[in-house]
Design a protein around this motif. Structure first.
Motif, PDB file in Angstrom:
ATOM      1  N   UNK A  11       0.841  -1.194   0.000  1.00 37.13           N
ATOM      2  CA  UNK A  11       0.000   0.000   0.000  1.00 37.13           C
ATOM      3  C   UNK A  11       0.880   1.249   0.000  1.00 37.13           C
ATOM      4  N   UNK A  12       1.875   1.199   0.873  1.00 36.05           N
ATOM      5  CA  UNK A  12       2.783   2.321   1.034  1.00 36.05           C
ATOM      6  C   UNK A  12       3.487   2.621  -0.280  1.00 36.05           C
ATOM      7  N   UNK A  13       3.912   1.514  -0.920  1.00 37.04           N
ATOM      8  CA  UNK A  13       4.611   1.643  -2.193  1.00 37.04           C
ATOM      9  C   UNK A  13       3.717   2.320  -3.225  1.00 37.04           C
ATOM     10  N   UNK A  14       2.473   1.843  -3.291  1.00 35.81           N
ATOM     11  CA  UNK A  14       1.515   2.419  -4.227  1.00 35.81           C
ATOM     12  C   UNK A  14       1.334   3.897  -3.977  1.00 35.81           C
ATOM     13  N   UNK A  15       1.292   4.222  -2.696  1.00 35.62           N
ATOM     14  CA  UNK A  15       1.088   5.605  -2.287  1.00 35.62           C
ATOM     15  C   UNK A  15       2.269   6.468  -2.733  1.00 35.62           C
ATOM     16  N   UNK A  16       3.485   5.935  -2.497  1.00 34.24           N
ATOM     17  CA  UNK A  16       4.693   6.668  -2.899  1.00 34.24           C
ATOM     18  C   UNK A  16       4.715   6.843  -4.410  1.00 34.24           C
ATOM     19  N   UNK A  17       4.292   5.790  -5.097  1.00 32.23           N
ATOM     20  CA  UNK A  17       4.260   5.846  -6.551  1.00 32.23           C
ATOM     21  C   UNK A  17       3.313   6.953  -7.017  1.00 32.23           C
ATOM     22  N   UNK A  18       2.120   7.010  -6.410  1.00 32.97           N
ATOM     23  CA  UNK A  18       1.159   8.049  -6.794  1.00 32.97           C
ATOM     24  C   UNK A  18       1.726   9.427  -6.509  1.00 32.97           C
ATOM     25  N   UNK A 199      15.675  17.133 -11.975  1.00 32.48           N
ATOM     26  CA  UNK A 199      14.371  16.978 -11.330  1.00 32.48           C
ATOM     27  C   UNK A 199      13.687  15.701 -11.776  1.00 32.48           C
ATOM     28  N   UNK A 200      13.671  15.497 -13.073  1.00 30.78           N
ATOM     29  CA  UNK A 200      12.960  14.314 -13.593  1.00 30.78           C
ATOM     30  C   UNK A 200      13.724  13.036 -13.231  1.00 30.78           C
ATOM     31  N   UNK A 201      15.054  13.107 -13.242  1.00 32.40           N
ATOM     32  CA  UNK A 201      15.854  11.948 -12.844  1.00 32.40           C
ATOM     33  C   UNK A 201      15.578  11.594 -11.392  1.00 32.40           C
ATOM     34  N   UNK A 202      15.510  12.623 -10.567  1.00 30.53           N
ATOM     35  CA  UNK A 202      15.248  12.437  -9.137  1.00 30.53           C
ATOM     36  C   UNK A 202      13.927  11.731  -8.908  1.00 30.53           C
ATOM     37  N   UNK A 203      12.919  12.200  -9.615  1.00 27.11           N
ATOM     38  CA  UNK A 203      11.586  11.621  -9.445  1.00 27.11           C
ATOM     39  C   UNK A 203      11.575  10.167  -9.919  1.00 27.11           C
ATOM     40  N   UNK A 204      12.244   9.912 -11.049  1.00 22.97           N
ATOM     41  CA  UNK A 204      12.285   8.542 -11.569  1.00 22.97           C
ATOM     42  C   UNK A 204      12.996   7.608 -10.595  1.00 22.97           C
ATOM     43  N   UNK A 205      14.113   8.073 -10.009  1.00 23.84           N
ATOM     44  CA  UNK A 205      14.854   7.271  -9.030  1.00 23.84           C
ATOM     45  C   UNK A 205      13.983   6.986  -7.824  1.00 23.84           C
ATOM     46  N   UNK A 206      13.261   8.009  -7.400  1.00 23.12           N
ATOM     47  CA  UNK A 206      12.380   7.926  -6.252  1.00 23.12           C
ATOM     48  C   UNK A 206      11.332   6.839  -6.469  1.00 23.12           C
ATOM     49  N   UNK A 207      10.731   6.861  -7.671  1.00 18.03           N
ATOM     50  CA  UNK A 207       9.705   5.887  -8.006  1.00 18.03           C
ATOM     51  C   UNK A 207      10.313   4.485  -8.067  1.00 18.03           C
ATOM     52  N   UNK A 208      11.466   4.395  -8.680  1.00 17.00           N
ATOM     53  CA  UNK A 208      12.123   3.113  -8.894  1.00 17.00           C
ATOM     54  C   UNK A 208      12.489   2.455  -7.563  1.00 17.00           C
ATOM     55  N   UNK A 209      12.893   3.259  -6.607  1.00 16.12           N
ATOM     56  CA  UNK A 209      13.437   2.728  -5.352  1.00 16.12           C
ATOM     57  C   UNK A 209      12.358   2.150  -4.451  1.00 16.12           C
ATOM     58  N   UNK A 210      11.088   2.309  -4.749  1.00 10.83           N
ATOM     59  CA  UNK A 210      10.068   1.762  -3.842  1.00 10.83           C
ATOM     60  C   UNK A 210       9.324   0.555  -4.405  1.00 10.83           C
TER      61      UNK A 210
END
Ligand SMILES: *[C@@H]1O[C@H](CO)[C@@H](O)[C@H](O)[C@H]1NC(C)=O
Ligand SMILES: *[C@@H]1O[C@H](CO)[C@@H](O)[C@H](O)[C@H]1NC(C)=O
Ligand SMILES: *[C@@H]1O[C@H](CO)[C@@H](O)[C@H](O)[C@H]1NC(C)=O
Length: 210
Positions: A11-18, A199-210
């Protein structure tokens, strides 16, 4: 118990993804890309051997230019204020002097649109007979721009770019890779472009890491 934890993690992962997706959407909504300006044509008639001159000095001082302005934003229009162009001649590496000005009235450019501004300048004071191979000119563009988002306009931002223009002994602009015009660039160090990519790289890494 581990089952429940896994569920919670999911759930948490989904939330982070959103959240990441939301941030990405917001970023796409707010980020602005500066217009791309280039000189597509720069014809120096004094160096064009085939054009006979009508002027008493034996030189045709007319230079024709074609400036291209492109809005690369896919969802934002650009309002340009009065746009000033200044042209210089550079007889050597250290000196230059102005040879002409042009002013264009304010205009609006829709997203993903290109437009051209053409004109002639009368380049007085250039010693054409001293030019053997390459002639170097410089163009400076100055204006202010506002970006049009869906519902509002940004504040005015100063926009200044310039470029050196090499002209061959036939009076034509020396282009990049044979075809492309000469891009005008800014001297400003903190160009937002790099931050956009980060910025976009950061967001992609963020999404990938969860
Ligand atoms: C210079 O040459 C251009 C291109 O042929 C021509 O349009 C222009 O009238 C000429 N100017 C003069 C002063 O001869
Ligand atoms: C360009 O414009 C400035 C200010 O309007 C003026 O002082 C200058 O003489 C102009 N230069 C040429 C080459 O027309
Ligand atoms: C453009 O030129 C006009 C008149 O020479 C001047 O008032 C204006 O401030 C200039 N704009 C920019 C952005 O330099």
């Amino acid at each position: 118990m581990p089952q429940a934890r896994r569920e919670r993690q999911k759930k948490c992962c989904g939330c982070i993804f959103s959240l990441g997706a939301l941030a990405l959407c917001l970023w796409l909504l707010f980020v602005t890309t500066k217009p791309t300006c280039s000189i597509e044509e720069f014809d120096v008639f004094a160096l064009t051997k085939t054009i006979p001159s009508s002027s008493p000095t034996g030189h045709n001082n007319t230079i024709y230019y074609d400036l291209k302005l492109k809005n690369r934003n896919f969802n934002k229009g650009i309002y340009y204020d009065t746009l000033n162009l200044t042209f210089y001649y550079k007889p050597n590496l250290v000196n230059d002097f102005p040879i002409g000005n042009a002013t264009f009235t304010p205009f609006y450019q829709g997203h993903r649109k290109s437009t051209h501004r053409f004109g002639d300048i009368e380049a007085k004071g250039v010693k054409w007979e001293h030019i053997t191979k390459l002639a170097i000119f410089r163009v400076e563009l100055a204006t202010s721009v506002r970006y049009k988002h869906l519902l509002w306009k940004t504040k005015r931002r100063r926009f200044m770019v310039g470029a050196d223009l090499k002209v061959n002994d036939e009076g034509s602009l020396v282009k990049v890779k044979g075809k492309k015009g000469i891009k005008l660039t800014s001297n400003a160090k903190n160009d937002i472009g790099h931050f956009q990519v980060l910025g976009i790289l950061g967001i992609l890494l963020f999404i990938h890491s969860c």
